[in-house]
Design a protein around this motif. Structure first.
Motif, PDB file in Angstrom:
ATOM      1  N   ASP A   1     -49.567  29.679 -23.250  1.00 21.44           N
ATOM      2  CA  ASP A   1     -48.197  29.294 -23.572  1.00 21.44           C
ATOM      3  C   ASP A   1     -47.225  30.439 -23.285  1.00 21.44           C
ATOM      4  OD1 ASP A   1     -46.473  27.205 -24.479  1.00 21.44           O
ATOM      5  OD2 ASP A   1     -46.147  28.397 -26.296  1.00 21.44           O
ATOM      6  N   VAL A   2     -47.656  31.685 -23.551  1.00 24.03           N
ATOM      7  CA  VAL A   2     -46.816  32.847 -23.248  1.00 24.03           C
ATOM      8  C   VAL A   2     -46.558  32.898 -21.741  1.00 24.03           C
ATOM      9  CG1 VAL A   2     -46.718  35.373 -23.192  1.00 24.03           C
ATOM     10  CG2 VAL A   2     -47.533  34.216 -25.248  1.00 24.03           C
ATOM     11  N   LEU A   3     -47.604  32.679 -20.963  1.00 24.58           N
ATOM     12  CA  LEU A   3     -47.474  32.714 -19.501  1.00 24.58           C
ATOM     13  C   LEU A   3     -46.575  31.587 -19.000  1.00 24.58           C
ATOM     14  CD1 LEU A   3     -51.151  33.657 -18.555  1.00 24.58           C
ATOM     15  CD2 LEU A   3     -49.131  35.152 -18.552  1.00 24.58           C
ATOM     16  N   ARG A   4     -46.734  30.407 -19.635  1.00 23.95           N
ATOM     17  CA  ARG A   4     -45.889  29.267 -19.254  1.00 23.95           C
ATOM     18  C   ARG A   4     -44.415  29.608 -19.507  1.00 23.95           C
ATOM     19  NH1 ARG A   4     -42.968  25.846 -21.949  1.00 23.95           N
ATOM     20  NH2 ARG A   4     -43.740  26.581 -23.954  1.00 23.95           N
ATOM     21  N   LEU A   5     -44.147  30.163 -20.741  1.00 23.93           N
ATOM     22  CA  LEU A   5     -42.775  30.532 -21.109  1.00 23.93           C
ATOM     23  C   LEU A   5     -42.202  31.563 -20.144  1.00 23.93           C
ATOM     24  CD1 LEU A   5     -42.770  31.087 -24.964  1.00 23.93           C
ATOM     25  CD2 LEU A   5     -41.156  29.699 -23.677  1.00 23.93           C
ATOM     26  N   ALA A   6     -43.009  32.601 -19.892  1.00 23.78           N
ATOM     27  CA  ALA A   6     -42.548  33.714 -19.047  1.00 23.78           C
ATOM     28  C   ALA A   6     -42.200  33.222 -17.647  1.00 23.78           C
ATOM     29  CB  ALA A   6     -43.604  34.802 -18.987  1.00 23.78           C
TER      30      ALA A   6
ATOM     31  N   GLN B   1     -32.235  33.654 -27.646  1.00 23.11           N
ATOM     32  CA  GLN B   1     -32.093  32.795 -28.830  1.00 23.11           C
ATOM     33  C   GLN B   1     -32.939  33.323 -29.980  1.00 23.11           C
ATOM     34  OE1 GLN B   1     -32.734  28.623 -28.585  1.00 23.11           O
ATOM     35  NE2 GLN B   1     -31.223  28.270 -26.977  1.00 23.11           N
ATOM     36  N   ILE B   2     -34.187  33.682 -29.679  1.00 25.75           N
ATOM     37  CA  ILE B   2     -35.098  34.161 -30.724  1.00 25.75           C
ATOM     38  C   ILE B   2     -34.593  35.486 -31.291  1.00 25.75           C
ATOM     39  CG2 ILE B   2     -37.458  34.917 -31.232  1.00 25.75           C
ATOM     40  CD1 ILE B   2     -38.436  32.871 -29.158  1.00 25.75           C
ATOM     41  N   ARG B   3     -34.057  36.339 -30.405  1.00 24.98           N
ATOM     42  CA  ARG B   3     -33.507  37.617 -30.864  1.00 24.98           C
ATOM     43  C   ARG B   3     -32.347  37.396 -31.843  1.00 24.98           C
ATOM     44  NH1 ARG B   3     -34.709  42.303 -28.988  1.00 24.98           N
ATOM     45  NH2 ARG B   3     -35.615  41.465 -27.095  1.00 24.98           N
ATOM     46  N   ARG B   4     -31.512  36.411 -31.537  1.00 28.83           N
ATOM     47  CA  ARG B   4     -30.374  36.117 -32.414  1.00 28.83           C
ATOM     48  C   ARG B   4     -30.810  35.645 -33.791  1.00 28.83           C
ATOM     49  NH1 ARG B   4     -25.513  36.221 -30.020  1.00 28.83           N
ATOM     50  NH2 ARG B   4     -25.638  36.329 -27.751  1.00 28.83           N
TER      51      ARG B   4
ATOM     52  N   GLY C   1     -33.234  36.917 -35.321  1.00 31.15           N
ATOM     53  CA  GLY C   1     -33.911  38.060 -35.932  1.00 31.15           C
ATOM     54  C   GLY C   1     -35.425  37.915 -35.857  1.00 31.15           C
ATOM     55  N   GLY C   2     -35.902  37.004 -35.012  1.00 33.88           N
ATOM     56  CA  GLY C   2     -37.345  36.788 -34.908  1.00 33.88           C
ATOM     57  C   GLY C   2     -37.855  35.847 -35.989  1.00 33.88           C
ATOM     58  N   CYS C   3     -36.970  34.968 -36.483  1.00 31.07           N
ATOM     59  CA  CYS C   3     -37.346  33.969 -37.505  1.00 31.07           C
ATOM     60  C   CYS C   3     -38.611  33.237 -37.059  1.00 31.07           C
ATOM     61  CB  CYS C   3     -36.205  32.971 -37.682  1.00 31.07           C
ATOM     62  SG  CYS C   3     -36.594  31.568 -38.749  1.00 31.07           S
ATOM     63  N   SER C   4     -39.556  33.029 -38.001  1.00 34.61           N
ATOM     64  CA  SER C   4     -40.822  32.407 -37.614  1.00 34.61           C
ATOM     65  C   SER C   4     -40.762  30.885 -37.656  1.00 34.61           C
ATOM     66  CB  SER C   4     -41.955  32.922 -38.502  1.00 34.61           C
ATOM     67  OG  SER C   4     -41.672  32.635 -39.841  1.00 34.61           O
ATOM     68  N   ASP C   5     -39.711  30.331 -38.238  1.00 34.68           N
ATOM     69  CA  ASP C   5     -39.611  28.866 -38.306  1.00 34.68           C
ATOM     70  C   ASP C   5     -38.156  28.422 -38.110  1.00 34.68           C
ATOM     71  OD1 ASP C   5     -40.378  26.233 -38.630  1.00 34.68           O
ATOM     72  OD2 ASP C   5     -40.312  26.319 -40.818  1.00 34.68           O
TER      73      ASP C   5
ATOM     74  N   GLU D   1     -43.871  31.052 -28.221  1.00 36.70           N
ATOM     75  CA  GLU D   1     -42.591  31.456 -28.824  1.00 36.70           C
ATOM     76  C   GLU D   1     -42.841  32.230 -30.107  1.00 36.70           C
ATOM     77  OE1 GLU D   1     -40.057  27.513 -27.308  1.00 36.70           O
ATOM     78  OE2 GLU D   1     -40.700  27.702 -29.393  1.00 36.70           O
ATOM     79  N   SER D   2     -43.867  31.787 -30.837  1.00 40.87           N
ATOM     80  CA  SER D   2     -44.226  32.418 -32.094  1.00 40.87           C
ATOM     81  C   SER D   2     -44.618  33.886 -31.860  1.00 40.87           C
ATOM     82  CB  SER D   2     -45.406  31.658 -32.682  1.00 40.87           C
ATOM     83  OG  SER D   2     -45.446  31.785 -34.042  1.00 40.87           O
ATOM     84  N   TRP D   3     -45.379  34.097 -30.830  1.00 40.18           N
ATOM     85  CA  TRP D   3     -45.820  35.455 -30.477  1.00 40.18           C
ATOM     86  C   TRP D   3     -44.610  36.311 -30.087  1.00 40.18           C
ATOM     87  CZ3 TRP D   3     -45.578  38.171 -25.808  1.00 40.18           C
ATOM     88  CH2 TRP D   3     -46.327  39.358 -25.768  1.00 40.18           C
TER      89      TRP D   3
END
Ligand SMILES: [Zn+2]
Ligand SMILES: [Zn+2]
Length: 464
Positions: free
Chosen positions: A17-22, A33-36, A38-42, A431-433
């Motif tokens: 999934d990481v490779l797919r995302l990348a 988006q994830i950075r904004r 703060g790395g929220c897990s949910d 995304e979680s990673w």
């Protein structure tokens, strides 16, 4: 990718999934988006759009739609304050608590707490629960009562030597009334202070106000205890100097006397005897100094300590972080023996003391209070801190989306139409990673910034 070295230990599904995302076209935007958040897990996913038009001409000035975002969604932080639910958002909350407690110690002129409060007498007090039966522990250099020298992280610590004789009912009833014990303590403390100052309570209150900032913490044995900053202020609160009689010695002496007087009576019910609930004999009171000379504890240490516990709810005792419907659920959830017995005691006692809501608070081992509370004048409020951060985030978001500032003069001449809908929550494994890595980076950077604070304080002391 932020850190390829850590990818080595990933399970195949996450790695894929990481490779797919990348490799996906929206990767940079997802990362942003994830950075904004703060790395929220949910994170919460939103779908929708905003359009801003010139009110007079109808010309479109700005428009934004999640249609252009990866997957057609915008991710926003969940905001949960429990570390077991979302480490990133809980960390933000801990940071807020830290600033709140610290503002009450060193002042925060920008938010209305003057720096002169550093001269007010204040202590860091810890009020504990009494014993409900002997538990496994590490008493200094000696072995535990069971004869073993327990290692630091052994799960037996805090569990009863003899579960058959341990007073589980007493333990959860105590937790359940802990907030009442605290309330009586504050009432008696004001009385004891007035008595020592040779004043009526009314006169004492008119000359000096008392401020509190406190957090609840669970000990390993599952008993709640309180850590509190207790401070003397002047007649108008933090802005005014306390009178000469409001000394550190008087405060410490009054705290001892007040804590010893507190008693909450629980009537007998069913097979339960009448109980007189009191504080434990372990009462720790430490003067707080700017730099921690001699017996003093530093302002910095107090703020860090309090913040550390603000997000730790009851989970540290092995219980679960949500409400429990039945004893069967405890087995399915694999709750360890000691917290399980405490939760069962809550469920068993519930019909005997229905107004105590023990069933609702069973997962909290009976405790029904708030984790961090403060008196009105202690310092700035969590709400104010949240608002500041929300304003900052919103401004960042607007800048990223090309939206106008609502405080901008041009606002009166524009018209903004917005429509948002909830579109789910959470992350894919990849995304979680990514979120976990981003959270680590952010925390690492801020912790470095936080560690620089004591040096700053020392410098202020040297020059002032
Ligand atoms: Zn979150
Ligand atoms: Zn032991």
């Amino acid at each position: 990718m932020t850190d390829t070295a850590t990818m080595a230990g990933l399970d195949p599904a996450t790695l894929n999934d990481v490779l797919r995302l990348a490799g996906s076209p929206g990767f940079d935007r997802i990362q942003e988006q994830i950075r904004r958040t703060g790395g929220c897990s949910d994170p919460i996913h939103l779908q929708g759009s905003t359009v801003t038009r010139d009110a007079a001409t109808g010309q479109v000035l700005h428009s934004y739609s999640t249609g252009t975002e990866p997957g057609g969604r915008l991710r926003v932080a969940c905001g949960n304050r429990r570390a077991s639910r979302c480490p990133a958002c809980a960390w933000t909350y801990a940071g807020d608590t830290y600033h709140l407690i610290r503002a009450g110690l060193v002042g925060d002129p920008a938010k209305g707490t003057p720096e002169t409060i550093r001269d007010h007498p204040r202590v860091f007090a810890t009020l504990t629960a009494p014993s409900f039966g002997p538990v496994h522990n590490r008493p200094g250099n000696r072995p535990c009562r069971c004869g073993t020298r327990h290692p630091e992280d052994t799960p037996e610590l805090g569990t009863p030597l003899d579960p058959q004789t341990y007073d589980y009912a007493g333990a959860v009833l105590w937790n359940n009334h802990a907030s009442d014990l605290w309330r009586y303590f504050t009432i008696y403390l004001r009385r004891e202070i007035a008595k020592r100052a040779g004043l009526t309570q009314k006169a004492a209150r008119e000359q000096s106000r008392l401020s509190f900032g406190k957090v609840a913490e669970y000990q390993k044995r599952g008993a709640v205890h309180f850590h509190a900053v207790i401070r003397f202020d002047g007649p108008e609160g933090p802005d005014t100097a306390p009178p000469a009689w409001a000394s550190l010695d008087l405060l410490i002496d009054a705290i001892h006397a007040a804590a010893a007087r507190v008693q909450v009576d629980v009537p007998p019910a069913g097979d339960q005897p009448a109980r007189a609930l009191r504080w434990g004999t372990q009462l720790d009171i430490q003067p707080i100094g700017a730099f921690g000379h001699g017996e003093e504890i530093t302002e910095q240490a107090v703020a860090s300590y309090v913040a550390k516990y603000a997000t730790k709810a009851a989970e540290t005792t092995g219980t679960v972080d949500r409400r429990i419907g039945s004893k069967e659920a405890l087995v399915l959830l694999g709750v360890p023996d000691h917290p399980r017995r405490l939760i069962e005691a809550c469920l068993d006692l519930h019909p005997l003391y229905p107004n105590r809501k023990l069933r609702d608070w069973a997962h909290m081992l009976g405790f029904r209070g708030h984790f961090s509370t403060k008196s009105r004048r202690y310092s700035t409020t969590l709400g104010a801190l949240r608002q500041t951060r929300a304003d900052y985030r919103a401004a960042q978001q607007r800048a990223a989306l090309g939206l106008p500032d609502p405080d901008d003069e041009t606002e009166a001449t524009t018209l903004t139409l917005a429509h948002w809908a909830y579109a789910g929550h959470g992350h894919t494994p990849g995304e979680s990673w990514l979120a976990a890595n981003i959270r680590r980076d952010i925390q690492h950077n801020r912790e470095i910034a936080r560690e620089e604070l004591p040096a700053q304080l020392a410098l202020e002391g040297a020059t002032g």
